[in-house]
Design an enzyme around this catalytic site. Structure first.
Site, PDB file in Angstrom:
ATOM      1  N   GLY A   1       0.835  -1.205   0.000  1.00 52.46           N
ATOM      2  CA  GLY A   1       0.000   0.000   0.000  1.00 52.46           C
ATOM      3  C   GLY A   1       0.860   1.240   0.000  1.00 52.46           C
ATOM      4  O   GLY A   1       2.056   1.174  -0.291  1.00 52.46           O
ATOM      5  N   ASN A   2       0.285   2.376   0.324  1.00 52.88           N
ATOM      6  CA  ASN A   2       1.076   3.601   0.476  1.00 52.88           C
ATOM      7  C   ASN A   2       0.434   4.480   1.534  1.00 52.88           C
ATOM      8  O   ASN A   2      -0.616   4.143   2.081  1.00 52.88           O
ATOM      9  CB  ASN A   2       1.229   4.321  -0.869  1.00 52.88           C
ATOM     10  CG  ASN A   2      -0.112   4.705  -1.457  1.00 52.88           C
ATOM     11  OD1 ASN A   2      -0.856   5.466  -0.861  1.00 52.88           O
ATOM     12  ND2 ASN A   2      -0.441   4.140  -2.621  1.00 52.88           N
ATOM     13  N   ARG A   3       1.062   5.613   1.810  1.00 53.26           N
ATOM     14  CA  ARG A   3       0.646   6.428   2.962  1.00 53.26           C
ATOM     15  C   ARG A   3      -0.515   7.377   2.682  1.00 53.26           C
ATOM     16  O   ARG A   3      -0.839   8.212   3.525  1.00 53.26           O
ATOM     17  CB  ARG A   3       1.833   7.258   3.454  1.00 53.26           C
ATOM     18  CG  ARG A   3       2.945   6.435   4.043  1.00 53.26           C
ATOM     19  CD  ARG A   3       4.010   7.354   4.614  1.00 53.26           C
ATOM     20  NE  ARG A   3       5.234   6.635   4.871  1.00 53.26           N
ATOM     21  CZ  ARG A   3       5.442   5.877   5.937  1.00 53.26           C
ATOM     22  NH1 ARG A   3       4.497   5.754   6.847  1.00 53.26           N
ATOM     23  NH2 ARG A   3       6.586   5.250   6.103  1.00 53.26           N
TER      24      ARG A   3
ATOM     25  N   ALA B   1      -3.652   7.808  -4.910  1.00 56.89           N
ATOM     26  CA  ALA B   1      -2.231   7.449  -4.938  1.00 56.89           C
ATOM     27  C   ALA B   1      -2.165   6.003  -5.419  1.00 56.89           C
ATOM     28  O   ALA B   1      -2.223   5.057  -4.631  1.00 56.89           O
ATOM     29  CB  ALA B   1      -1.635   7.595  -3.555  1.00 56.89           C
TER      30      ALA B   1
END
Ligand code: CTP
Length: 415
Positions: free
Chosen positions: A204-206, A271
């Site tokens: 995943g990402n932030r 994102a």
């Protein structure tokens, strides 16, 4: 432009000034229906308000004459203006409490909502009230900020009810803004994508999704028809927005491709994970003491795909989360992806960007010009972005309404 205005009055000494506001709004040709809280009734003469508005003042939720008054009033309203809004009522709105007619109405209306606070400075700057203001702003509720001046206590300070001229102007601006945006279809992607490794783990990402959610809320508050395609987040949904939840970049790409043709403006704020697993494991991988090597393949670029299928009149906005804010490279990204606007922010700064309520964005146009929008809450930035889009994009719905000639005067509304 005759509009049906629901005028909420709450328990603040400034309520006496609202009598004159009723007169001014009637003078502007509007139909004004007053709804007052019990506390407000201490501060203004009901009979005078009824004569000025030409309607009974409603206050009771349990009115034997009509048990669904909040639904009836909400159905016909073009705007709900609460002026003055007290500290107590502002807090109730933020919490979604509904124990009287006006607070119930706040949850029922689908029209734009404006609030004009009036209270002592200590109350207005109190962290609780500041937090509630932010909650309301994130829902697309507009604040007509209080002024600094003499307060009821006799002290000078921030919290004085905005002037009636300011309120009248903000209301007019908001109504005109809604004319321009009503019928405009906005598609927003927001949040991260999760790429499965096995049924338990993912890449995943932030991204928190806050910027995309703020854009969706701000667009809906202007009267646009908004579809939000959201990656995994725990954010509350903005009111009046249709939401579709996705998890992977592939799902996002499929939904964007399907929905993009039906929309006028598209914000690609998600994102998107640049890589996914070549072959995700179908069952949970057990530890075996060895190094685990993952084989990743690149995900297709959704934004570039959308720009290839863009029809004339559609407006496509891309984002760039960068550690290096080099304008040349950003313009290259904008052109390479075929967007009509690029919104760039610096992710190397800890005070803005991911998870933060604030951001600092620079806006790039394809002609090479750029505009720093400054550091603000994400909802204020969203409104600035929408204002810029109004300048460069000719909305087909608005031009067919003949509204484009109206001045673009956005109210000095809050964060
Ligand atoms: N984007 C997309 N599909 C991808 C990756 C990104 O549609 N597979 C979109 C994002 O939603 C954003 C824009 O492209 O609107 C720019 O994203 P960014 O991560 O800054 O760019 P990348 O293409 O990933 O390039 P970089 O290598 O600079 O990270």
């Amino acid at each position: 432009m005759r509009r049906k205005i629901l005028l909420g009055i709450t328990g603040s000494i400034a309520a006496y000034k609202t009598l004159e506001l009723i007169r001014l709004l009637r003078q502007d040709g509007h139909d004004v229906q007053v709804v007052a809280t019990k506390s407000a009734l201490h501060f203004f003469p009901v009979l005078t308000a009824e004569v000025f508005s030409g309607h009974p003042v409603y206050s009771d939720l349990f009115d034997p004459a009509c048990s669904v008054r909040h639904i009836e009033l909400a159905r016909d309203a073009d705007v709900l203006l609460i002026a003055p809004v007290s500290a107590d009522f502002l807090s109730k709105m933020a919490l979604g409490l509904a124990d009287d007619l006006l607070s119930t109405l706040c949850l029922t209306v689908t029209c734009p909502v404006l609030v004009a606070p009036a209270m002592e400075e200590n109350m207005y700057v109190h962290p609780a009230i500041q937090k509630h203001r932010k909650t309301l702003a994130a829902r697309g509720i507009y604040e007509i900020p209080p002024e600094t001046g003499p307060l009821a206590s006799g002290k000078e300070g921030l919290g004085r009810f905005a002037s009636l001229e300011t309120i009248r102007h903000s209301l007019k601006t908001k109504l005109m803004q809604n004319e321009r945006w009503s019928g405009v279809r906005v598609l927003v992607s927001a949040g991260p994508t999760y790429e499965p490794i096995d049924p338990v783990r993912f890449i995943g990402n932030r991204s928190s999704g806050k910027m995309g959610y703020a854009l969706a809320a701000a667009s809906a508050a202007r009267g646009a028809q908004v579809t939000l395609i959201s990656g995994p987040t725990s954010l509350p949904l903005p009111p009046g927005v249709e939401v579709l939840r996705i998890e992977t970049a592939e799902d996002l790409g499929i939904s964007m491709d399907r929905l993009f043709p039906e929309h006028d403006i598209c914000f690609m704020a998600a994102a998107v994970s640049d890589y996914r697993l070549d072959r995700p494991h179908s069952s949970k991988k057990k530890k075996d003491g060895n190094t685990w090597t993952l084989s990743l393949v690149e995900n297709p670029d959704i934004l570039s795909g959308l720009s290839r299928q863009k029809s004339p009149g559609q407006f496509l906005v891309g984002f760039a989360a960068e550690s290096d804010m080099n304008p040349e490279k950003l313009l290259e990204k904008l052109r390479k992806k075929g967007a009509d606007m690029l919104l760039a922010n610096d992710i190397s700064r800890p005070d803005i960007g991911f998870s933060s309520d604030e951001n600092e964005i620079t806006l790039f146009h394809p002609d090479g010009t750029s505009l720093p929008l400054g550091k603000h809450s994400k909802i204020v930035l969203s409104n600035k972005i929408l204002d810029e889009i109004e300048k460069v994009w000719r909305c087909p719905a608005a031009s067919s309404n003949g509204n484009k000639d109206q001045p673009n005067g956005n109210a000095p509304l809050s964060d």
